[in-house]
Motif scaffolding. Structure first.
Motif, PDB file in Angstrom:
ATOM      1  N   LEU A 122      14.086 131.240  38.204  1.00  0.00           N
ATOM      2  CA  LEU A 122      13.949 129.873  38.046  1.00  0.00           C
ATOM      3  C   LEU A 122      14.741 128.581  38.234  1.00  0.00           C
ATOM      4  N   THR A 123      16.352 128.551  39.195  1.00  0.00           N
ATOM      5  CA  THR A 123      16.732 127.670  39.757  1.00  0.00           C
ATOM      6  C   THR A 123      17.077 127.935  41.130  1.00  0.00           C
ATOM      7  N   VAL A 124      17.301 127.014  42.147  1.00  0.00           N
ATOM      8  CA  VAL A 124      17.369 127.979  43.484  1.00  0.00           C
ATOM      9  C   VAL A 124      18.507 126.221  43.982  1.00  0.00           C
ATOM     10  N   SER A 125      19.623 125.942  43.896  1.00  0.00           N
ATOM     11  CA  SER A 125      21.041 125.297  43.787  1.00  0.00           C
ATOM     12  C   SER A 125      21.004 125.398  45.018  1.00  0.00           C
ATOM     13  N   LEU A 126      21.882 124.308  46.231  1.00  0.00           N
ATOM     14  CA  LEU A 126      22.329 124.377  47.667  1.00  0.00           C
ATOM     15  C   LEU A 126      23.614 123.962  46.426  1.00  0.00           C
ATOM     16  N   ILE A 127      24.632 125.372  47.763  1.00  0.00           N
ATOM     17  CA  ILE A 127      25.709 124.737  47.201  1.00  0.00           C
ATOM     18  C   ILE A 127      26.516 124.590  48.095  1.00  0.00           C
ATOM     19  N   TYR A 128      26.389 124.933  49.377  1.00  0.00           N
ATOM     20  CA  TYR A 128      27.480 125.127  50.568  1.00  0.00           C
ATOM     21  C   TYR A 128      26.470 124.604  51.677  1.00  0.00           C
ATOM     22  N   HIS A 129      26.540 123.506  52.183  1.00  0.00           N
ATOM     23  CA  HIS A 129      25.618 123.204  54.198  1.00  0.00           C
ATOM     24  C   HIS A 129      26.923 122.589  54.886  1.00  0.00           C
ATOM     25  N   HIS A 130      26.271 123.853  55.694  1.00  0.00           N
ATOM     26  CA  HIS A 130      27.059 123.195  57.368  1.00  0.00           C
ATOM     27  C   HIS A 130      26.866 123.434  58.308  1.00  0.00           C
ATOM     28  N   ALA A 131      26.646 122.056  58.797  1.00  0.00           N
ATOM     29  CA  ALA A 131      25.886 121.711  60.724  1.00  0.00           C
ATOM     30  C   ALA A 131      26.584 121.875  61.425  1.00  0.00           C
ATOM     31  N   GLU A 132      26.257 122.819  62.804  1.00  0.00           N
ATOM     32  CA  GLU A 132      27.394 122.351  63.489  1.00  0.00           C
ATOM     33  C   GLU A 132      26.547 122.942  65.257  1.00  0.00           C
ATOM     34  N   SER A 133      27.022 122.055  66.033  1.00  0.00           N
ATOM     35  CA  SER A 133      26.135 123.083  67.412  1.00  0.00           C
ATOM     36  C   SER A 133      27.090 124.446  67.316  1.00  0.00           C
ATOM     37  N   ARG A 134      25.188 125.438  68.698  1.00  0.00           N
ATOM     38  CA  ARG A 134      25.500 126.748  68.789  1.00  0.00           C
ATOM     39  C   ARG A 134      27.425 126.485  69.419  1.00  0.00           C
ATOM     40  N   GLU A 135      27.172 125.708  70.427  1.00  0.00           N
ATOM     41  CA  GLU A 135      28.111 124.891  71.575  1.00  0.00           C
ATOM     42  C   GLU A 135      29.115 125.199  71.059  1.00  0.00           C
ATOM     43  N   GLU A 136      29.683 124.330  69.352  1.00  0.00           N
ATOM     44  CA  GLU A 136      31.037 124.698  69.634  1.00  0.00           C
ATOM     45  C   GLU A 136      31.244 125.454  68.354  1.00  0.00           C
ATOM     46  N   MET A 137      30.100 126.362  67.859  1.00  0.00           N
ATOM     47  CA  MET A 137      30.338 128.270  66.676  1.00  0.00           C
ATOM     48  C   MET A 137      30.494 128.291  68.040  1.00  0.00           C
ATOM     49  N   ASP A 138      30.213 129.076  68.925  1.00  0.00           N
ATOM     50  CA  ASP A 138      30.250 129.846  70.144  1.00  0.00           C
ATOM     51  C   ASP A 138      32.344 130.172  71.269  1.00  0.00           C
ATOM     52  N   LYS A 139      32.743 128.119  70.523  1.00  0.00           N
ATOM     53  CA  LYS A 139      33.784 128.188  70.756  1.00  0.00           C
ATOM     54  C   LYS A 139      34.646 129.147  70.644  1.00  0.00           C
ATOM     55  N   PRO A 140      36.170 130.194  71.556  1.00  0.00           N
ATOM     56  CA  PRO A 140      36.996 130.794  71.121  1.00  0.00           C
ATOM     57  C   PRO A 140      37.713 129.943  70.134  1.00  0.00           C
ATOM     58  N   ASN A 196      21.412 119.615  71.966  1.00  0.00           N
ATOM     59  CA  ASN A 196      22.264 120.830  71.272  1.00  0.00           C
ATOM     60  C   ASN A 196      21.643 121.703  69.892  1.00  0.00           C
ATOM     61  N   PRO A 197      21.218 121.942  70.580  1.00  0.00           N
ATOM     62  CA  PRO A 197      20.910 123.792  69.379  1.00  0.00           C
ATOM     63  C   PRO A 197      22.508 123.535  67.898  1.00  0.00           C
ATOM     64  N   GLU A 198      21.633 123.947  67.317  1.00  0.00           N
ATOM     65  CA  GLU A 198      22.763 123.629  65.914  1.00  0.00           C
ATOM     66  C   GLU A 198      22.047 125.159  65.446  1.00  0.00           C
ATOM     67  N   LEU A 199      23.354 124.776  64.339  1.00  0.00           N
ATOM     68  CA  LEU A 199      23.816 126.049  63.340  1.00  0.00           C
ATOM     69  C   LEU A 199      23.475 125.757  61.909  1.00  0.00           C
ATOM     70  N   HIS A 200      22.822 126.304  61.045  1.00  0.00           N
ATOM     71  CA  HIS A 200      23.125 125.857  59.619  1.00  0.00           C
ATOM     72  C   HIS A 200      23.184 126.634  58.718  1.00  0.00           C
ATOM     73  N   ILE A 201      24.811 126.652  58.301  1.00  0.00           N
ATOM     74  CA  ILE A 201      25.373 127.931  57.387  1.00  0.00           C
ATOM     75  C   ILE A 201      24.884 127.521  55.730  1.00  0.00           C
ATOM     76  N   SER A 202      24.312 127.602  55.060  1.00  0.00           N
ATOM     77  CA  SER A 202      24.135 127.420  53.627  1.00  0.00           C
ATOM     78  C   SER A 202      24.161 128.699  52.367  1.00  0.00           C
ATOM     79  N   SER A 203      24.466 128.618  51.310  1.00  0.00           N
ATOM     80  CA  SER A 203      25.076 129.715  50.569  1.00  0.00           C
ATOM     81  C   SER A 203      24.030 128.629  49.068  1.00  0.00           C
ATOM     82  N   LEU A 204      23.296 129.703  48.773  1.00  0.00           N
ATOM     83  CA  LEU A 204      22.345 128.649  47.871  1.00  0.00           C
ATOM     84  C   LEU A 204      22.485 130.167  46.268  1.00  0.00           C
ATOM     85  N   VAL A 205      23.082 130.146  45.221  1.00  0.00           N
ATOM     86  CA  VAL A 205      22.750 130.285  44.081  1.00  0.00           C
ATOM     87  C   VAL A 205      21.088 130.100  43.449  1.00  0.00           C
TER      88      VAL A 205
END
Length: 103
Positions: free
Chosen positions: A68-86, A2-11
């Protein structure tokens, strides 16, 4: 697979003079955008197909002169199929509202 979607926020913390270089990199990269900015830091939203691409984005940000720095603050991975469900009532979290009350 299953293709995944990774959503992340970086400071990203950077010197004041690095913002133009950061913006140029982010504007040239379809998977990144600046979500918020301050004088010497910004929040970068990154949406990728896999964790390796996310790590490549982090490496590219680190390589910008003045970062100076890159910090991973949030990371979520889920299948694209699941993310596309209403989102329906069956997928919403329980809110604790009285029965019959509008959310």
């Amino acid at each position: 697979m299953n293709p995944e979607l990774h959503i992340s926020s970086l400071v990203v913390q950077h010197r004041h003079d690095a913002i133009a270089r950061l913006e140029a990199l982010i504007d040239a990269t379809a998977s990144m955008e600046i979500a918020a900015r301050g004088d010497c830091r910004c929040v970068v939203l990154c949406e990728t197909d896999n964790q390796r691409v996310l790590m490549d984005c982090i490496d590219e940000l680190h390589a910008v002169d003045g970062v100076l720095t890159v910090s991973l603050i949030y990371h979520h991975a889920e299948s694209r199929e699941e993310m596309d469900k209403p989102i329906g009532q069956d997928r919403l979290p329980q809110s604790g509202l009285p029965q019959g009350a509008d959310p």
